[in-house]
Design a protein around this motif. Structure first.
Motif, PDB file in Angstrom:
ATOM      1  N   SER A   3      -7.195  11.969  -1.056  1.00  0.00           N
ATOM      2  CA  SER A   3      -5.880  11.502  -1.036  1.00  0.00           C
ATOM      3  C   SER A   3      -5.458  10.987   0.278  1.00  0.00           C
ATOM      4  N   ILE A   4      -5.848  11.311   1.253  1.00  0.00           N
ATOM      5  CA  ILE A   4      -5.725  10.867   2.581  1.00  0.00           C
ATOM      6  C   ILE A   4      -6.977  10.068   3.112  1.00  0.00           C
ATOM      7  N   GLN A   5      -7.048   8.737   3.181  1.00  0.00           N
ATOM      8  CA  GLN A   5      -8.155   8.011   3.663  1.00  0.00           C
ATOM      9  C   GLN A   5      -7.844   7.010   4.526  1.00  0.00           C
ATOM     10  N   ASP A 105       4.463  11.997  -1.008  1.00  0.00           N
ATOM     11  CA  ASP A 105       4.511  10.537  -0.702  1.00  0.00           C
ATOM     12  C   ASP A 105       2.771  10.280  -0.327  1.00  0.00           C
ATOM     13  N   LEU A 106       1.973  10.062  -1.022  1.00  0.00           N
ATOM     14  CA  LEU A 106       0.775   9.732  -0.374  1.00  0.00           C
ATOM     15  C   LEU A 106       0.582   8.211   0.597  1.00  0.00           C
ATOM     16  N   ALA A 107       1.352   7.385   0.160  1.00  0.00           N
ATOM     17  CA  ALA A 107       1.386   6.263   0.980  1.00  0.00           C
ATOM     18  C   ALA A 107       2.056   6.275   2.336  1.00  0.00           C
ATOM     19  N   ALA A 108       3.146   7.185   2.313  1.00  0.00           N
ATOM     20  CA  ALA A 108       3.746   7.766   3.739  1.00  0.00           C
ATOM     21  C   ALA A 108       2.702   8.691   4.391  1.00  0.00           C
ATOM     22  N   ASN A 110      -0.422   8.534   4.316  1.00  0.00           N
ATOM     23  CA  ASN A 110      -1.585   7.803   4.833  1.00  0.00           C
ATOM     24  C   ASN A 110      -1.274   6.732   5.938  1.00  0.00           C
ATOM     25  N   ARG A 111      -0.016   6.043   5.722  1.00  0.00           N
ATOM     26  CA  ARG A 111       0.290   5.325   6.929  1.00  0.00           C
ATOM     27  C   ARG A 111       0.750   6.120   8.109  1.00  0.00           C
ATOM     28  N   ARG A 112       1.095   7.308   8.086  1.00  0.00           N
ATOM     29  CA  ARG A 112       1.568   8.229   9.258  1.00  0.00           C
ATOM     30  C   ARG A 112       0.140   8.495   9.904  1.00  0.00           C
ATOM     31  N   ARG A 114      -2.615   6.766   9.914  1.00  0.00           N
ATOM     32  CA  ARG A 114      -3.124   5.435  10.635  1.00  0.00           C
ATOM     33  C   ARG A 114      -2.489   5.060  11.838  1.00  0.00           C
TER      34      ARG A 114
END
Length: 139
Positions: A3-5, A105-108, A110-112, A114
């Motif tokens: 999920s986190i890439q 919130d997978l987008a959030a 992942n952003r964190r 990154r």
């Protein structure tokens, strides 16, 4: 697939040995990733380091150092899943297929992660390139 890439890279004008030495201190890991527990899976010295990740995420992380011209490309990889909620072993992370549970919130997330990688690599870049005029070789 995790999920986190995260896959990112930053160029630093320094030798691989200097970059590896800047990334090696465990005290820095805690500052860069305060909610993660990192266990060294493979210390590749001037080629980077691989970790297993526990804590807020479960998975693997790597910093790979690639010698390029007069510097190093710092490749940052993170492959993980959000960990259990509330630290309780009987409360697993939300099942994305279960309609009665809130999905992370997978987008959030992942952003964190990154951004954390960029903070790490830019801190090392700033430290190792300090005082070097643009276009000059590493000191």
């Amino acid at each position: 697939m995790s999920s986190i890439q995260v896959a990112d890279q930053t160029f630093i004008v320094a030798t691989p040995q200097r970059v590896a030495a800047a990334i090696a201190p465990r005290s820095r890991w805690r500052r860069w990733w305060p909610d993660l527990t990192l266990a060294v899976g493979e210390d590749r010295v001037e080629k980077g380091i691989r970790w297993t990740v526990a804590g807020a995420l479960t998975g693997t992380m790597e910093v790979w150092l690639e010698l390029v011209m007069d510097g190093v490309i710092v490749h940052y990889f993170l492959h993980a899943e959000p960990a259990r909620i509330g630290g309780s072993p009987d409360r697993a992370a939300p099942d994305l297929a279960a309609p009665d549970r809130a999905a992370p919130d997978l987008a959030a997330l992942n952003r964190r992660r990154r951004v954390e990688g960029k903070v790490m690599s830019f801190e090392v870049k700033k430290e190792l390139e300090a005082g070097r005029p643009a276009g000059e070789p590493p000191s």
